[in-house]
Design a protein around this motif. Structure first.
Motif, PDB file in Angstrom:
ATOM      1  N   THR A 162       0.836  -1.204   0.000  1.00 49.58           N
ATOM      2  CA  THR A 162       0.000   0.000   0.000  1.00 49.58           C
ATOM      3  C   THR A 162       0.873   1.257   0.000  1.00 49.58           C
ATOM      4  OG1 THR A 162      -1.739  -1.167   1.192  1.00 49.58           O
ATOM      5  CG2 THR A 162      -1.823   1.230   1.248  1.00 49.58           C
ATOM      6  N   TYR A 163       1.976   1.240   0.757  1.00 52.71           N
ATOM      7  CA  TYR A 163       2.866   2.407   0.801  1.00 52.71           C
ATOM      8  C   TYR A 163       3.523   2.645  -0.557  1.00 52.71           C
ATOM      9  CZ  TYR A 163       2.372   1.278   5.768  1.00 52.71           C
ATOM     10  OH  TYR A 163       1.862   0.971   7.005  1.00 52.71           O
ATOM     11  N   SER A 164       3.890   1.563  -1.249  1.00 56.46           N
ATOM     12  CA  SER A 164       4.479   1.706  -2.591  1.00 56.46           C
ATOM     13  C   SER A 164       3.481   2.351  -3.544  1.00 56.46           C
ATOM     14  CB  SER A 164       4.896   0.338  -3.141  1.00 56.46           C
ATOM     15  OG  SER A 164       5.917  -0.226  -2.364  1.00 56.46           O
ATOM     16  N   THR A 165       2.200   1.966  -3.404  1.00 59.80           N
ATOM     17  CA  THR A 165       1.144   2.521  -4.246  1.00 59.80           C
ATOM     18  C   THR A 165       0.960   4.005  -3.980  1.00 59.80           C
ATOM     19  OG1 THR A 165      -0.032   0.404  -4.247  1.00 59.80           O
ATOM     20  CG2 THR A 165      -1.319   2.354  -4.829  1.00 59.80           C
ATOM     21  N   LYS A 166       0.946   4.393  -2.704  1.00 58.76           N
ATOM     22  CA  LYS A 166       0.632   5.780  -2.318  1.00 58.76           C
ATOM     23  C   LYS A 166       1.824   6.730  -2.442  1.00 58.76           C
ATOM     24  CE  LYS A 166      -1.877   6.703   1.323  1.00 58.76           C
ATOM     25  NZ  LYS A 166      -3.116   7.339   0.841  1.00 58.76           N
ATOM     26  N   TYR A 167       3.027   6.213  -2.173  1.00 61.83           N
ATOM     27  CA  TYR A 167       4.189   7.104  -2.078  1.00 61.83           C
ATOM     28  C   TYR A 167       5.127   7.032  -3.281  1.00 61.83           C
ATOM     29  CZ  TYR A 167       2.640   6.753   2.803  1.00 61.83           C
ATOM     30  OH  TYR A 167       1.878   6.741   3.954  1.00 61.83           O
ATOM     31  N   VAL A 168       4.977   5.991  -4.131  1.00 61.11           N
ATOM     32  CA  VAL A 168       5.901   5.855  -5.265  1.00 61.11           C
ATOM     33  C   VAL A 168       5.125   5.798  -6.585  1.00 61.11           C
ATOM     34  CG1 VAL A 168       7.891   4.600  -6.207  1.00 61.11           C
ATOM     35  CG2 VAL A 168       7.467   4.550  -3.742  1.00 61.11           C
TER      36      VAL A 168
END
Length: 491
Positions: free
Chosen positions: A84-90
């Motif tokens: 989820t962090y990869s989706t939102k931040y990258v």
């Protein structure tokens, strides 16, 4: 994205995990056959000094990686965690590839673990077919995870506790043997200067031990996934991370120091690297040297606990990742459904089916099985690279948008050193898996070793091209904290 909060069913998980659960899950994830069995091969390869140095370096890297994950997990505690962090931040394509990659990894690892458990059972009951044990253990793990997240948390807590107690007893017995209190004369540090010790094979040998150490620490990132079901993630996650650092340092470094003191690096008995080599586990050898006759049987029971614990964690991690992929529209919406107890049962059933099929191929098609394992081999390190990139982008976006670090419930120290170190070392470990295969142009070995890398890029570029995604500009990254509907007191 649906809220991952307490609910009465539908598509919500329950925040039932307490601080003690998270601490032990993170610790238990890093103490397993990598320490109990494979640590011996690290000393054999690089000598006592080289083995220790590699584990210290990887332990420090894992700590920084955990602080990176902790900063994001306290700001946004969700079951999908780093995907989820990869989706939102990258880039959404990175989140898609990370999520499916990680789910596949744990589904295959589940098959490996239930196969290993059957091997361990052969120590006591060699005439019972292995598939019977594997089937029983798979059923047991499925039922534990199907009940409630608290049932999973409690099971992991006590299984991790068995491993921790074993290491503590090992350290006491080991140091008593080093100083001659048990097992005859004192050996001191004589094995550190034996023949070519302490450093054997130079830098290449230490780099190859990085690979062994890296696999030993796999699973520590589970604390990021459990944050989505933690009662108080802002308290539990930082506490779990800080405790894990000191425990890894204490358990791993001291345990390897004890093994290195008591068993010379030239001993052929250090070469065992799988659960079937239990009779020559460094732990077994040290206990036997101290005069404990039942050492092999006791260590076999501990390793069985470790393998079941790993399979239990695998079932949990993979079902939560598939559930999260469904929430993010990366998987069919069918998998975002949860029971009234907050368990994503459909995702769990799908994971179990894939794990069972992989297990069946280990009996009917060993070559297919070996390729499946190869396809999942480096996924843990790929996940770690994703965590490092996501944290680097999150912090830069957070500061660029005018936020102060004091706004974060927990912030990683030594930024950007931590994520950069983790990124560089993980890439080194991935490349260092089997460099000799490239030198020999052995394409089969290259495929077996590095298969998970092209699979990751296929997923990434397929999604990127199909949906025309792009790297999110820093000033457009959503760094807002995850909204919680209720704040449950942690007991």
């Amino acid at each position: 994205m649906a809220n991952q909060t307490s609910g009465n069913g539908g598509n919500e998980v329950k925040r039932s995990l307490k601080t003690r659960h998270l601490s032990m899950i993170a610790l238990g994830g890093s103490i397993g056959t990598g320490l109990f069995v494979a640590s011996g091969s690290a000393i054999s390869t690089a000598g006592p000094g080289g083995g220790l140095l590699a584990y210290v370096a990887l332990g420090i890297m894992v700590y920084f990686l955990m602080t990176s994950l902790g900063e994001m997990a306290t700001n946004m505690p969700v079951s999908g965690s780093f995907a989820t962090y990869s989706t939102k931040y990258v880039d959404p394509a990175l989140g898609f590839a990370m999520g499916w990659n990680y789910w596949f990894n744990w589904a295959i690892t589940l098959a490996v673990d239930i196969s290993t458990a059957a091997l361990v059972m052969k120590f006591w009951l060699p005439n019972v077919p292995g598939w019977i044990w594997s089937t029983l253990i798979l059923f047991l793990i499925f039922m534990i995870n199907a009940l409630t997240v608290k049932a999973f948390g409690e099971t992991e807590y006590w299984m991790a506790m068995i491993k921790v107690v074993t290491v503590v007893i090992f350290l006491i017995v080991g140091f008593a043997t080093i100083f001659g209190i048990m097992g005859g004369h004192a050996v001191g540090l004589s094995n550190f200067t034996y023949k070519k010790a302490p450093f054997v094979g130079g830098v290449p040998a230490i780099l190859s031990v990085f690979v062994v150490a890296g696999f030993s620490f796999q699973g520590t990132e589970l604390v990021g996934i459990t944050a989505g079901e933690s009662a108080t993630p802002e308290k539990s996650v930082p506490k779990a991370i800080n405790q894990v650092f000191w425990r890894i340092l204490l358990f791993y470094i001291l345990a390897i120091f004890v093994i290195a003191c008591l068993i010379p690096y030239t001993s052929p008995k250090l070469l065992g690297s799988s659960a079937s080599d239990i009779a020559i586990s460094p732990f077994t050898l040290v206990f036997e040297r101290a005069g404990l006759a039942a050492a092999a049987s006791v260590m076999n029971a501990v390793i069985l606990t470790s393998v079941i614990s790993a399979a239990n964690s695998g079932m949990y991690a993979s079902s939560r990742m598939l559930y999260s992929l469904a929430l993010d529209d990366f998987a069919p919406k069918y998998f975002e459904h949860t029971t009234k107890h907050g368990v994503p049962l459909r995702a769990q059933v799908a994971t179990t089916i894939v794990g069972a099929i992989a297990f069946i191929t280990s009996i009917t098609g060993p070559e297919v099985y070996s390729w499946l394992i190869a396809a999942s081999g480096l996924t843990g390190f790929i996940a770690w690279v994703g965590i490092a990139i996501s944290h680097f982008r999150f912090r830069r976006a957070f500061v660029k948008q005018g936020h102060q670090l004091s706004e974060l419930k927990y912030h990683a120290k030594w930024f950007p050193f931590g994520p950069i170190l983790a990124f560089v070392l993980c890439i080194l470990v991935i490349i260092g898996q089997n460099p000799s295969a490239f030198v020999r142009f052995d394409w089969k070995q290259i495929g077996v070793t590095y298969l998970s890398v092209p699979l990751f890029f296929i997923l990434f570029f397929w999604y990127k091209i199909k949906y025309r995604t792009h790297v999110i500009p820093l000033d457009e990254v959503d760094v807002s904290p995850h909204k919680r509907q209720e704040d449950v007191d942690d007991n």
